[in-house]
Design a protein around this motif. Structure first.
Motif, PDB file in Angstrom:
ATOM      1  N   GLY A  23       0.791  -1.224   0.000  1.00 30.35           N
ATOM      2  CA  GLY A  23       0.000   0.000   0.000  1.00 30.35           C
ATOM      3  C   GLY A  23       0.819   1.268   0.000  1.00 30.35           C
ATOM      4  N   LEU A  24       2.001   1.247   0.635  1.00 27.98           N
ATOM      5  CA  LEU A  24       2.750   2.488   0.834  1.00 27.98           C
ATOM      6  C   LEU A  24       4.068   2.546   0.061  1.00 27.98           C
ATOM      7  CD1 LEU A  24       2.286   3.098   4.682  1.00 27.98           C
ATOM      8  CD2 LEU A  24       1.045   4.142   2.774  1.00 27.98           C
ATOM      9  N   LYS A  25       4.486   1.459  -0.551  1.00 25.61           N
ATOM     10  CA  LYS A  25       5.752   1.468  -1.265  1.00 25.61           C
ATOM     11  C   LYS A  25       5.518   1.408  -2.760  1.00 25.61           C
ATOM     12  CE  LYS A  25      10.307  -0.719  -1.317  1.00 25.61           C
ATOM     13  NZ  LYS A  25      11.143  -1.832  -0.809  1.00 25.61           N
ATOM     14  N   THR A  26       6.141   2.337  -3.481  1.00 28.68           N
ATOM     15  CA  THR A  26       6.075   2.377  -4.943  1.00 28.68           C
ATOM     16  C   THR A  26       7.486   2.256  -5.504  1.00 28.68           C
ATOM     17  OG1 THR A  26       6.278   4.788  -5.039  1.00 28.68           O
ATOM     18  CG2 THR A  26       4.048   3.880  -4.790  1.00 28.68           C
ATOM     19  N   ASP A  27       7.593   2.357  -6.820  1.00 31.60           N
ATOM     20  CA  ASP A  27       8.918   2.300  -7.451  1.00 31.60           C
ATOM     21  C   ASP A  27       9.808   3.448  -6.997  1.00 31.60           C
ATOM     22  OD1 ASP A  27       8.106   0.059  -8.792  1.00 31.60           O
ATOM     23  OD2 ASP A  27       7.474   1.143 -10.600  1.00 31.60           O
ATOM     24  N   ALA A  28       9.166   4.565  -6.593  1.00 31.73           N
ATOM     25  CA  ALA A  28       9.928   5.729  -6.147  1.00 31.73           C
ATOM     26  C   ALA A  28      10.324   5.650  -4.677  1.00 31.73           C
ATOM     27  CB  ALA A  28       9.118   7.011  -6.397  1.00 31.73           C
ATOM     28  N   GLY A  29       9.876   4.631  -3.984  1.00 34.19           N
ATOM     29  CA  GLY A  29      10.211   4.462  -2.574  1.00 34.19           C
ATOM     30  C   GLY A  29       8.974   4.501  -1.688  1.00 34.19           C
ATOM     31  N   TRP A  30       9.212   4.595  -0.382  1.00 35.91           N
ATOM     32  CA  TRP A  30       8.118   4.622   0.586  1.00 35.91           C
ATOM     33  C   TRP A  30       7.419   5.980   0.559  1.00 35.91           C
ATOM     34  CZ3 TRP A  30       6.324   0.554   3.322  1.00 35.91           C
ATOM     35  CH2 TRP A  30       7.130  -0.591   3.368  1.00 35.91           C
ATOM     36  N   GLN A  31       6.101   5.953   0.467  1.00 38.31           N
ATOM     37  CA  GLN A  31       5.290   7.167   0.448  1.00 38.31           C
ATOM     38  C   GLN A  31       4.760   7.444   1.861  1.00 38.31           C
ATOM     39  OE1 GLN A  31       5.173   8.869  -2.508  1.00 38.31           O
ATOM     40  NE2 GLN A  31       6.567   7.229  -3.183  1.00 38.31           N
ATOM     41  N   LEU A  32       5.669   7.803   2.779  1.00 37.57           N
ATOM     42  CA  LEU A  32       5.271   8.016   4.170  1.00 37.57           C
ATOM     43  C   LEU A  32       4.425   9.266   4.352  1.00 37.57           C
ATOM     44  CD1 LEU A  32       8.573   7.025   6.016  1.00 37.57           C
ATOM     45  CD2 LEU A  32       6.580   5.610   5.478  1.00 37.57           C
ATOM     46  N   GLY A  33       4.515  10.194   3.417  1.00 37.33           N
ATOM     47  CA  GLY A  33       3.672  11.372   3.505  1.00 37.33           C
ATOM     48  C   GLY A  33       2.199  11.055   3.385  1.00 37.33           C
ATOM     49  N   ARG A  34       1.908   9.892   2.862  1.00 39.79           N
ATOM     50  CA  ARG A  34       0.507   9.477   2.720  1.00 39.79           C
ATOM     51  C   ARG A  34      -0.162   9.306   4.074  1.00 39.79           C
ATOM     52  NH1 ARG A  34      -4.042  10.031   0.355  1.00 39.79           N
ATOM     53  NH2 ARG A  34      -5.278   8.135   0.081  1.00 39.79           N
ATOM     54  N   ILE A  35       0.630   9.027   5.124  1.00 41.79           N
ATOM     55  CA  ILE A  35       0.063   8.839   6.464  1.00 41.79           C
ATOM     56  C   ILE A  35      -0.612  10.122   6.934  1.00 41.79           C
ATOM     57  CG2 ILE A  35       0.600   8.344   8.876  1.00 41.79           C
ATOM     58  CD1 ILE A  35       2.884   6.588   7.908  1.00 41.79           C
ATOM     59  N   GLY A  36       0.090  11.256   6.813  1.00 44.14           N
ATOM     60  CA  GLY A  36      -0.507  12.521   7.215  1.00 44.14           C
ATOM     61  C   GLY A  36      -1.699  12.895   6.368  1.00 44.14           C
ATOM     62  N   ASP A  37      -1.640  12.600   5.061  1.00 47.19           N
ATOM     63  CA  ASP A  37      -2.755  12.928   4.174  1.00 47.19           C
ATOM     64  C   ASP A  37      -4.018  12.166   4.562  1.00 47.19           C
ATOM     65  OD1 ASP A  37      -1.027  14.549   2.782  1.00 47.19           O
ATOM     66  OD2 ASP A  37      -0.557  13.037   1.252  1.00 47.19           O
ATOM     67  N   VAL A  38      -3.849  10.891   4.887  1.00 46.20           N
ATOM     68  CA  VAL A  38      -5.019  10.075   5.250  1.00 46.20           C
ATOM     69  C   VAL A  38      -5.618  10.539   6.571  1.00 46.20           C
ATOM     70  CG1 VAL A  38      -5.773   7.756   5.931  1.00 46.20           C
ATOM     71  CG2 VAL A  38      -4.281   8.056   3.943  1.00 46.20           C
ATOM     72  N   LEU A  39      -4.768  10.780   7.563  1.00 46.16           N
ATOM     73  CA  LEU A  39      -5.273  11.203   8.874  1.00 46.16           C
ATOM     74  C   LEU A  39      -5.931  12.568   8.819  1.00 46.16           C
ATOM     75  CD1 LEU A  39      -2.375   9.998  11.204  1.00 46.16           C
ATOM     76  CD2 LEU A  39      -4.541   8.856  10.696  1.00 46.16           C
ATOM     77  N   ALA A  40      -5.605  13.381   7.810  1.00 51.18           N
ATOM     78  CA  ALA A  40      -6.212  14.708   7.667  1.00 51.18           C
ATOM     79  C   ALA A  40      -7.513  14.672   6.873  1.00 51.18           C
ATOM     80  CB  ALA A  40      -5.224  15.664   6.997  1.00 51.18           C
ATOM     81  N   GLU A  41      -7.856  13.534   6.309  1.00 46.16           N
ATOM     82  CA  GLU A  41      -9.076  13.446   5.504  1.00 46.16           C
ATOM     83  C   GLU A  41     -10.319  13.600   6.377  1.00 46.16           C
ATOM     84  OE1 GLU A  41      -9.171   9.865   3.299  1.00 46.16           O
ATOM     85  OE2 GLU A  41      -7.358  10.314   2.135  1.00 46.16           O
ATOM     86  N   PRO A  42     -11.345  14.311   5.874  1.00 50.47           N
ATOM     87  CA  PRO A  42     -12.608  14.440   6.620  1.00 50.47           C
ATOM     88  C   PRO A  42     -13.238  13.060   6.848  1.00 50.47           C
ATOM     89  CG  PRO A  42     -12.516  15.995   4.792  1.00 50.47           C
ATOM     90  CD  PRO A  42     -11.372  15.052   4.613  1.00 50.47           C
ATOM     91  N   GLY A  43     -13.699  12.838   8.030  1.00 56.46           N
ATOM     92  CA  GLY A  43     -14.365  11.578   8.355  1.00 56.46           C
ATOM     93  C   GLY A  43     -13.473  10.565   9.041  1.00 56.46           C
ATOM     94  N   ILE A  44     -12.163  10.607   8.807  1.00 52.38           N
ATOM     95  CA  ILE A  44     -11.265   9.631   9.428  1.00 52.38           C
ATOM     96  C   ILE A  44     -11.188   9.851  10.934  1.00 52.38           C
ATOM     97  CG2 ILE A  44      -8.896   8.822   9.571  1.00 52.38           C
ATOM     98  CD1 ILE A  44     -10.377   7.858   7.107  1.00 52.38           C
ATOM     99  N   ALA A  45     -11.158  11.141  11.354  1.00 52.10           N
ATOM    100  CA  ALA A  45     -11.135  11.436  12.790  1.00 52.10           C
ATOM    101  C   ALA A  45     -12.377  10.884  13.478  1.00 52.10           C
ATOM    102  CB  ALA A  45     -11.022  12.943  13.024  1.00 52.10           C
ATOM    103  N   GLY A  46     -13.529  10.991  12.819  1.00 51.80           N
ATOM    104  CA  GLY A  46     -14.763  10.436  13.381  1.00 51.80           C
ATOM    105  C   GLY A  46     -14.702   8.923  13.519  1.00 51.80           C
ATOM    106  N   VAL A  47     -14.099   8.265  12.540  1.00 51.67           N
ATOM    107  CA  VAL A  47     -13.943   6.806  12.607  1.00 51.67           C
ATOM    108  C   VAL A  47     -13.042   6.429  13.783  1.00 51.67           C
ATOM    109  CG1 VAL A  47     -12.991   4.794  11.419  1.00 51.67           C
ATOM    110  CG2 VAL A  47     -14.374   6.447  10.154  1.00 51.67           C
ATOM    111  N   LEU A  48     -11.940   7.168  13.956  1.00 51.01           N
ATOM    112  CA  LEU A  48     -11.027   6.883  15.058  1.00 51.01           C
ATOM    113  C   LEU A  48     -11.713   7.091  16.413  1.00 51.01           C
ATOM    114  CD1 LEU A  48      -7.788   8.599  13.715  1.00 51.01           C
ATOM    115  CD2 LEU A  48      -8.244   6.156  13.829  1.00 51.01           C
ATOM    116  N   TRP A  49     -12.477   8.183  16.535  1.00 50.85           N
ATOM    117  CA  TRP A  49     -13.155   8.471  17.794  1.00 50.85           C
ATOM    118  C   TRP A  49     -14.205   7.403  18.105  1.00 50.85           C
ATOM    119  CZ3 TRP A  49     -13.498  10.264  22.405  1.00 50.85           C
ATOM    120  CH2 TRP A  49     -14.738  10.466  23.009  1.00 50.85           C
ATOM    121  N   PHE A  50     -15.019   7.048  17.120  1.00 51.78           N
ATOM    122  CA  PHE A  50     -16.060   6.051  17.369  1.00 51.78           C
ATOM    123  C   PHE A  50     -15.441   4.693  17.699  1.00 51.78           C
ATOM    124  CE2 PHE A  50     -18.829   2.621  15.815  1.00 51.78           C
ATOM    125  CZ  PHE A  50     -19.913   2.823  16.657  1.00 51.78           C
TER     126      PHE A  50
END
Length: 537
Positions: A23-50
């Motif tokens: 999911g996180l590794k591509t030919d260009a390497g590890w896409q660790l910045g995707r972690i912050g992008d996902v956690l900033a998405e609307p609705g994810i915080a609600g899922v974590l809280w529930f």
């Protein structure tokens, strides 16, 4: 400790790491910045809280309802006790999709109970919480009750002779001794509800979603493996943190205890208080456990033409209407064979791990203790899919091997073996082992003569948990079970996934068959008791 470490590294850590890498590794390497992008998405915080809120609420409610039952099963002797103990364990081995369906029929629109004290159950989170209590009731009863039955009641009686009241004696003597078992049960319940999938998927609908449900949605429906990988890491980190804190706090409270034969601690109800307590527990079991199970049985006989055995007869026709690939009896046999093999693996790995954790101390051991619980906190979908993409090359090409299923099931069973045996093993007085060594006993003989007589009841309880978990495991098994050798939970899920009254009725009938198989196995386990002795252990 080498065997448990190798087992978990090869069959747990490696498959999970492979999925995250996809999911996180591509030919260009590890896409660790995707972690912050996902956690900033609307609705994810609600899922974590529930996810966190409903897990905490479910755990507290389960402890509140089940601890009185743990006392009743540990200290009171009454007719039908063994049968009732098996009954309360049945929900735990049912696939979560079946539990969700049972409560939907019970509290949904048109169900038997749409309101409780004026509160609508089918439109609130209460249906999810009640289903979680139904599912995890046996975890508290067996984990806490198993140790409670072996505590010497004379210690509490001595405190009362010295002037302490009943409540004060229990709080100062019994509760500290039970604290490790209560904490272990609470952690297991929390992990099961934190990673709840089937129950929330059916009863929550679009309004509620846990991390597990969101991982499934991102993987199966949206094909977004990067978001699913991030959520898996978040779930993994949260569970690892919880288990690390649990291992540190519980270890400080565990001390040597005076353990006795459980047959000496159980007695008929004495006085009005104990009779009322027994009656309250029986009423709770009837409403919370028996009623939903009764709904399943009732639905299995409720055919369009009236009550009858039409759905059961349809199950006997293999391949009829494309709804079943093998006869039900073959699915029963498959489930029993897989469960027995998984139980053996779980007892071997979990027993060795518990023994190692008992004899050693330090940060490494505490970390290993937490590691053993991680399979309960990682998506079963992730584990099952990871098996498919990692165990596909020699020398471990197991994709066509029957052993793949019990290996996946044993991963979930090992934590129950460890958490059930560890409090009892740590309660054994070390001086007994030292005395055996002074008398010339080898370590193996000392374990056989000292530890085994004290922990064999816990060993049987652990075997029962591992066997029960294996029978009902669905999340990982659905990915790796061969089409010609399905388990009962997989067959039930296939029927529930098809439209039509016939498929739904057959799913209920097959769920009833699964309940009967589990009840028979648990009754056999209840009769496998340690030999009664007149002296202390």
């Amino acid at each position: 400790m080498a065997v448990p470490l190798a087992f978990f590294g090869l069959f747990f850590a490696y498959p999970v790491a492979a999925i995250v890498g996809r999911g996180l590794k591509t030919d260009a390497g590890w896409q660790l910045g995707r972690i912050g992008d996902v956690l900033a998405e609307p609705g994810i915080a609600g899922v974590l809280w529930f996810t966190a809120w409903q897990a905490l609420a479910s755990t507290a409610l389960t402890l509140l309802v089940a601890l009185p039952a743990a006392y009743v099963f540990a200290r009171l002797d009454f007719p039908g006790k063994q049968v009732l103990r098996a009954v309360v364990t049945i929900p735990f081995v049912l696939p979560t999709v079946v539990v969700g369906t049972a409560f939907l029929a019970l509290v949904g629109r048109g169900g038997l109970t749409q309101e409780l004290w004026g509160v609508r159950l089918d439109t609130t989170v209460w249906a999810i919480l009640l289903a979680h209590v139904f599912f995890n009731y046996a975890v508290v009863v067996r984990t806490v009750g198993g140790l409670w039955a072996q505590l010497d009641p004379r210690q509490e009686e001595a405190a009362r002779v010295l002037g302490a009241g009943r409540l004060a004696a229990w709080r100062q003597v019994t509760l500290p001794a039970l604290a490790p078992a209560v904490a272990a049960a609470a952690v297991m319940v929390f992990l099961f509800t934190f990673t709840s999938f089937g129950v929330v998927q059916i009863l929550g609908g679009p309004s509620y979603a846990t991390l597990e449900v969101e991982v499934y949605r991102q993987t199966a429906q949206l094909l977004d493996l990067s978001t699913a990988a991030v959520l898996t890491l978040v779930q993994f980190a949260a569970v690892a943190g919880i288990l690390a804190v649990h291992a540190w706090t519980v270890r400080r409270r565990e001390t040597a205890l005076r353990l006795v034969d459980p047959a000496r601690t159980a007695h008929p109800p004495r006085g009005t208080g104990q009779r009322l307590l027994l009656g309250g527990v029986l009423l709770t079991v009837a409403l919370l456990i028996v009623l939903p199970l009764g709904v399943l049985v009732e639905r299995s006989f409720d055919t369009p033409g009236g009550y009858g055995t039409g759905y059961y007869e349809a199950l006997s026709r293999a391949g009829s209407g494309g709804t079943f690939l093998v006869p039900p009896l073959e699915a029963v046999r498959n489930s029993l064979e897989y469960a027995l093999a998984a139980t053996g693996i779980a007892l071997l790995v979990g027993g060795l791990a518990a023994a190692a954790l008992t004899r050693r101390a330090g940060p490494f051991v505490r970390g290993f203790d937490a590691l053993l619980m991680l399979p309960l906190g990682v998506s079963a979908v992730t584990v099952g899919f990871g098996f498919l993409i990692t165990l596909d090359e020699p020398p471990l090409d197991l994709r066509t091997s029957w052993l793949l299923v019990p290996l996946a099931q044993a991963l979930v069973g090992v934590p129950f073996v460890v958490r059930t045996m560890l409090p009892v093993l740590r309660a054994v007085d070390e001086r007994l082992r030292e005395a055996a060594a002074v008398l010339g006993a080898s370590p193996l003989r000392a374990w056989r003569e000292v530890d085994l007589p004290l922990v064999r009841r816990a060993l049987l309880i652990a075997a029962g948990f591992a066997f029960a978990v294996s029978l009902g495991e669905f999340g990982a098994t659905v990915f790796i079970a061969r089409a010609d050798r399905p388990t009962l939970p997989v067959a039930v899920a296939r029927l529930l996934g098809r439209a039509g009254d016939l498929n739904y009725g057959q799913a209920m009938a097959l769920s009833t068959v699964l309940m009967l198989v589990c009840a028979a196995a648990l009754l056999v386990l209840e009769r496998l008791r340690p030999d009664k002795t007149s002296g202390e252990f």
